[in-house]
Design an enzyme around this catalytic site. Structure first.
Site, PDB file in Angstrom:
ATOM      1  N   GLU A 152       0.822  -1.219   0.000  1.00  0.00           N
ATOM      2  CA  GLU A 152       0.000   0.000   0.000  1.00  0.00           C
ATOM      3  C   GLU A 152       0.856   1.268   0.000  1.00  0.00           C
ATOM      4  O   GLU A 152       1.238   1.767   1.052  1.00  0.00           O
ATOM      5  CB  GLU A 152      -0.927   0.002   1.232  1.00  0.00           C
ATOM      6  CG  GLU A 152      -1.853   1.207   1.280  1.00  0.00           C
ATOM      7  CD  GLU A 152      -2.791   1.213   2.499  1.00  0.00           C
ATOM      8  OE1 GLU A 152      -2.648   0.338   3.372  1.00  0.00           O
ATOM      9  OE2 GLU A 152      -3.636   2.104   2.577  1.00  0.00           O
ATOM     10  N   LYS A 201      -2.383  -2.019  -3.199  1.00  0.00           N
ATOM     11  CA  LYS A 201      -3.448  -1.184  -2.623  1.00  0.00           C
ATOM     12  C   LYS A 201      -3.064   0.283  -2.804  1.00  0.00           C
ATOM     13  O   LYS A 201      -2.425   0.882  -1.942  1.00  0.00           O
ATOM     14  CB  LYS A 201      -3.634  -1.526  -1.139  1.00  0.00           C
ATOM     15  CG  LYS A 201      -4.667  -0.645  -0.433  1.00  0.00           C
ATOM     16  CD  LYS A 201      -5.080  -1.200   0.920  1.00  0.00           C
ATOM     17  CE  LYS A 201      -5.974  -0.226   1.661  1.00  0.00           C
ATOM     18  NZ  LYS A 201      -6.607  -0.790   2.854  1.00  0.00           N
TER      19      LYS A 201
HETATM   20  C1  5MM Z   1      -5.336   4.603   4.032  1.00  0.00           C
HETATM   21  O1  5MM Z   1      -5.795   3.830   5.081  1.00  0.00           O
HETATM   22  C2  5MM Z   1      -6.146   2.487   4.799  1.00  0.00           C
HETATM   23  C3  5MM Z   1      -7.441   2.404   4.038  1.00  0.00           C
HETATM   24  O2  5MM Z   1      -8.411   3.097   4.767  1.00  0.00           O
HETATM   25  P1  5MM Z   1      -9.329   4.187   4.038  1.00  0.00           P
HETATM   26  O3  5MM Z   1     -10.123   3.404   3.028  1.00  0.00           O
HETATM   27  O4  5MM Z   1     -10.173   4.751   5.145  1.00  0.00           O
HETATM   28  O5  5MM Z   1      -8.419   5.201   3.409  1.00  0.00           O
HETATM   29  C4  5MM Z   1      -6.293   1.741   6.129  1.00  0.00           C
HETATM   30  O6  5MM Z   1      -6.186   0.354   5.930  1.00  0.00           O
HETATM   31  C5  5MM Z   1      -5.267   2.225   7.103  1.00  0.00           C
HETATM   32  O7  5MM Z   1      -4.013   1.788   6.707  1.00  0.00           O
HETATM   33  C6  5MM Z   1      -5.675   1.689   8.465  1.00  0.00           C
HETATM   34  O8  5MM Z   1      -6.901   2.273   8.822  1.00  0.00           O
HETATM   35  C7  5MM Z   1      -4.617   1.913   9.534  1.00  0.00           C
HETATM   36  O9  5MM Z   1      -4.366   3.248   9.702  1.00  0.00           O
HETATM   37  P2  5MM Z   1      -3.403   3.740  10.903  1.00  0.00           P
HETATM   38  O10 5MM Z   1      -3.148   5.179  10.545  1.00  0.00           O
HETATM   39  O11 5MM Z   1      -4.154   3.588  12.146  1.00  0.00           O
HETATM   40  O12 5MM Z   1      -2.160   2.900  10.869  1.00  0.00           O
END
Ligand code: 5MM
Length: 347
Positions: free
Chosen positions: A177, A219
Site C-alpha cells: 500500500e 493497494k
Molecule cells: C489509508 O488507510 C487504509 C485504508 O483506509 P481508508 O479506506 O479509510 O483510506 C487503512 O487500511 C489504514 O491503513 C488503516 O486504517 C490503519 O491506519 P493507521 O493510521 O491507524 O495505521
C-alpha cells in the site's frame, strides 16, 4: 517460497464480485474516530465495534478478505468465538496490518517513512500460526512544495519490498500500500505524476527483492486532485487518469489492485470505482476492486455510536456499503439504488 499457496490466497482475495474490508485502524486512529462520535475509547469498545463488523449478516457476499489490527486479531466475540474463526468460517480470508506506523523521515521535513521491519519475520510466523493468510503495510507520500523527495519515495519503496519478500517467505500474501495523500491543493495531473513516480519505484524495488508478483495485491490511492484544489475533476476524468496510470506502471502479473478510500465520501468512492470498471472492463489485466476502511465503516459507525440497541441497524448499513462496493467492482453501482438502499437501512 510457497508460490502455489500465495497465488491461491491472492486469487481468493480477488474473487469475482468481492473486495477487501480494511478494519486495521491502529488504536490511536480507532480512538480518534470513536472520540469524534462520543464513543468511549476503550479496548472493550473497540472489541464490540469489531464484533459488530465480523458478525454482520451477509458480509461474505461482498467481502473476500478482512484486514485486522494486532489487538483485533487476538480478540473474540462476547461468546468467546475468536474473530479469526468467525471470519474464516464465513469464507473471509484473514489479514493483518504489520507495519508499526509512519515516522518522520530524518532530514526531510514533512515526510514520513513507514517502520516495522525489525522482528517482522517472527511476527509474520506468529500471525500465520493463528490463521492470517495475508498482511498489509502502508507507506504515505505527501504532495507539497518540493514534495515528495526522491529520498521519501525510495525509502518507502525499499521498505515495502523488504516487507513483501518477508511475507512471501512466511506464506502470507503482502498487500502493498503506497498511499499518495489527498491533502493539498495539487491538481489531478500532479497527483498522476507523483503516482507514476511512486509506482515505478515500488515495482523496481519489488523486482530487486525477488517478490512474486502473482502473489501480491497492490493497494493504491485513486488518482485525484487534492482536497483543496479549486478544480475537482468528474468521475470519468478520475477513472481515466487512474486506470491509465495503473496500466502504465503495474505489471499484468500482479494478482489484483484494491483501492484505499483515503477520506473520500463513501458514495464517491463507490461511484469512482464503478466508473473505472465500467469504462475499462475489457482492458484490465488484473482485478480492480476495493480495500476500503472509512468508505465502508463510517456510515455504520455513525449509526452505532457505541449503543448496543443500534447494532442491527449499523450492521445493515455496513452490509449495504459492502454491497454497493461489490456492485462498483463490477461497474454496476448506481447512486439511485444506493439512496434506496440507505432509506431501507434507516427503515
Ligand atoms: C489509508 O488507510 C487504509 C485504508 O483506509 P481508508 O479506506 O479509510 O483510506 C487503512 O487500511 C489504514 O491503513 C488503516 O486504517 C490503519 O491506519 P493507521 O493510521 O491507524 O495505521
Amino acid at each position: 517460497m510457497k508460490a502455489l499457496e500465495l497465488v491461491d490466497t491472492a486469487r481468493r482475495m480477488m474473487m469475482a464480485g468481492k473486495g477487501l474490508l480494511a478494519m486495521d485502524e491502529s488504536n490511536p486512529t480507532c480512538n480518534q474516530r470513536f472520540a469524534a462520535l462520543g464513543i468511549p475509547q476503550t479496548e472493550e469498545a473497540r472489541r464490540a465495534w469489531r464484533e459488530l463488523i465480523v458478525t454482520t449478516p451477509g458480509l461474505a457476499d461482498s467481502i473476500s478478505g478482512a484486514i485486522l489490527y494486532d489487538e483485533t486479531i487476538h480478540q473474540s466475540c462476547a461468546d468467546g468465538t475468536p474473530f479469526v474463526k468467525v471470519l474464516t468460517e464465513a469464507g473471509i480470508v484473514v489479514g493483518v496490518k504489520v507495519d508499526t506506523g509512519a515516522k518522520a523521515l530524518a532530514g526531510h521535513a514533512g515526510e514520513k517513512v513507514t517502520e516495522g521491519l525489525d522482528g517482522l519475520r517472527e511476527r509474520l510466523q506468529a500471525y500465520a500460526a493463528i490463521g492470517a493468510r495475508f498482511a498489509k503495510w502502508r507507506a504515505v507520500i505527501a504532495i507539497g512544495a518540493g514534495l515528495p523527495s526522491v529520498a521519501c519515495i525510495t525509502a518507502n519503496a525499499h521498505a515495502l519490498a523488504r516487507y513483501a519478500a518477508l511475507c512471501q517467505e512466511a506464506g502470507l500474501v503482502p498487500v502493498v500500500e503506497p498511499e499518495v495523500l489527498m491533502t493539498g491543493d495539487h491538481t489531478l495531473q500532479r497527483c498522476a505524476e507523483v503516482g507514476a513516480q511512486v509506482l515505478h519505484e515500488v515495482f523496481e524495488q519489488l523486482h530487486v527483492q525477488g517478490v512474486l508478483l502473482e502473489g501480491i495485491v497492490l493497494k493504491p490511492n485513486m488518482l485525484l486532485p487534492g482536497l483543496a484544489c479549486s478544480h475537482q475533476d468528474g468521475l470519468d476524468e478520475v477513472a481515466d487518469a487512474t486506470v491509465t496510470g495503473l496500466l502504465r506502471a503495474v505489471p499484468a502479473a500482479v494478482a489484483g489492485v484494491a483501492f484505499l478510500s483515503g477520506g473520500q465520501s463513501a458514495e464517491l468512492a463507490s461511484a469512482r470505482l464503478s466508473a473505472m470498471n465500467q469504462r475499462f472492463k475489457s482492458q484490465l489485466p488484473w482485478a480492480l476492486t476495493f480495500s476500503f476502511a472509512r468508505a465502508i465503516q463510517q456510515p455504520a459507525l455513525e449509526i452505532w455510536r457505541g449503543e448496543p440497541g443500534n447494532v442491527a441497524q449499523a450492521q445493515r448499513a455496513l452490509q449495504h456499503r459492502a454491497a454497493c462496493n461489490s456492485d462498483a467492482r463490477q461497474g454496476e453501482y448506481l447512486a439511485a439504488m444506493d439512496d434506496l438502499g440507505k432509506s431501507s437501512v434507516l427503515g
